[in-house]
Scaffold this active site. Structure first.
Site, PDB file in Angstrom:
ATOM      1  N   HIS A 122       0.711  -1.163   0.096  1.00  9.23           N
ATOM      2  CA  HIS A 122      -0.332  -0.291  -0.061  1.00  9.23           C
ATOM      3  C   HIS A 122       0.766   1.391   0.030  1.00  9.23           C
ATOM      4  CE1 HIS A 122      -4.010  -2.865   0.516  1.00  9.23           C
ATOM      5  NE2 HIS A 122      -3.159  -2.660   1.725  1.00  9.23           N
ATOM      6  N   ASP A 159      -3.136 -10.209  -2.417  1.00  5.29           N
ATOM      7  CA  ASP A 159      -3.596 -10.063  -1.066  1.00  5.29           C
ATOM      8  C   ASP A 159      -5.519  -9.359  -1.659  1.00  5.29           C
ATOM      9  OD1 ASP A 159      -2.428  -8.580   1.817  1.00  5.29           O
ATOM     10  OD2 ASP A 159      -4.394  -7.200   0.643  1.00  5.29           O
ATOM     11  N   HIS A 161      -6.767  -7.079  -0.367  1.00  2.00           N
ATOM     12  CA  HIS A 161      -7.111  -5.524  -0.566  1.00  2.00           C
ATOM     13  C   HIS A 161      -5.847  -5.051  -0.799  1.00  2.00           C
ATOM     14  CE1 HIS A 161      -7.760  -6.247   3.702  1.00  2.00           C
ATOM     15  NE2 HIS A 161      -8.393  -5.734   3.816  1.00  2.00           N
ATOM     16  N   ASP A 243      -5.559 -12.249   3.385  1.00  2.00           N
ATOM     17  CA  ASP A 243      -6.204 -12.185   4.477  1.00  2.00           C
ATOM     18  C   ASP A 243      -7.382 -12.553   3.486  1.00  2.00           C
ATOM     19  OD1 ASP A 243      -5.673 -10.444   2.649  1.00  2.00           O
ATOM     20  OD2 ASP A 243      -4.535  -8.408   4.005  1.00  2.00           O
TER      21      ASP A 243
END
Length: 308
Positions: A122, A159, A161, A243
């Site tokens: 990120h 991931d 996200h 996740d």
């Protein structure tokens, strides 16, 4: 040649507030889950400034150095925290990703897994966010391209996200193909299918909330694998977030351990075709400790099998 495990105890020194999802226990659980596996164990070195500066400006690094607290914890944003040894941990995470690239390209190992933290996908050029300080996977890709002279590197991020940082840092890099699957919509709000990169070098696979392994497998088989086969990367780098697991508290996808194993196995198969089987995997998210540990173990077992 086998599979290398790259980690360092300094990565346990990055502290976050009680109850924060990105906690020291994450790395403890991953390392415990990997005990007993046939791995070449390497220490993640402390990266050089020049590694960070492949994707981040000097002003950003200077700002983090100046912000480092002498004691206690400070927030860099509402999610991302800084403790006295966070910068050392982050330098080990970058150094581990760089060391992994060096190891697989030198033939020390065919595959590598970086069990490090803080995560990286990120972090944007001048913005820490989403628990991340530096773009570990993007730095690894640029190191492979610029230092080792590879012609094509693929980064695959699974991931839950969206890897907004990796996408932004490699947006204008025509030698990199970025493929990222994520729950959509979900924080950070990016990752739509129409985000395709400055050189048509980004492929986003948005997956609807509540979907599971079947939908993921179909999306990768229909879109990601053909793009990878056509791109013919010299190296495959994985942003390995776990996740998307059904038990993870921060999202709503319903993958299971066998889905992570399948995806890892298929990506290693593609790497065998054009990249001499060379795969570097970097730990990203995963916030249910049991699911994280179990998923990381099956992921690494597939990397070990591919490395034989």
């Amino acid at each position: 040649m086998g599979c290398a495990l790259i980690t360092h105890a300094d990565c346990l020194d990055h502290l976050t507030p009680d109850g924060h999802p990105e906690q020291v226990a994450r790395l403890d659980h991953v390392l415990h889950a990997l005990q007993g596996l046939d791995l070449l164990r390497l220490a993640a070195p402390r990266c050089e400034d020049r590694d960070i500066l492949r994707v981040h400006p000097q002003a950003y690094l200077d700002r983090l150095i100046a912000a480092l607290p002498g004691e206690g914890l400070i927030p860099l944003d509402e999610d991302t925290w800084f403790s006295p040894r966070s910068l050392e941990a982050a330098r080990r995470a970058v150094g581990g990703a760089v060391r992994a690239v060096d190891a697989v390209l030198a033939g020390e190992a065919k595959t590598a897994f970086c069990a490090t933290r803080p995560p990286g996908h990120h972090a944007e050029a001048e913005t820490p966010m989403g628990f991340c300080l530096f773009g570990n996977a993007a730095i690894a890709a640029k190191h492979a391209l610029d230092h080792h002279g590879l012609e094509r590197v693929a980064v695959v991020d699974f991931d839950v996200h969206h890897g907004n940082g990796t996408q932004a840092l490699l947006w204008d890099e025509p030698r990199a193909l970025v493929i990222t699957s994520q729950q959509y919509p979900l924080w950070p709000g990016t990752g739509a299918a129409d985000e395709t990169g400055g050189h048509h070098n980004v492929l986003n696979l948005p997956l609807p909330p509540g979907s599971g392994g079947a939908e993921m497998r179909a999306a990768y088989a229909a879109q990601a694998f053909p793009r990878l086969d056509a791109f013919r990367p010299d190296l495959v780098i994985l942003s390995a977030g776990f996740d998307a697991h059904a038990d993870d508290p921060l999202a709503e996808l319903n993958w299971r351990e066998e889905d992570f194993a399948w995806l890892t196995r298929e990506l290693c198969r593609i790497a065998q075709g054009s990249a001499q089987g060379r795969v570097v995997s970097v730990l990203e998210g995963g916030y249910d400790l049991r699911a994280l540990a179990d998923s990381a173990r099956v992921h690494v077992q597939e990397l070990i099998e591919a490395g034989r």
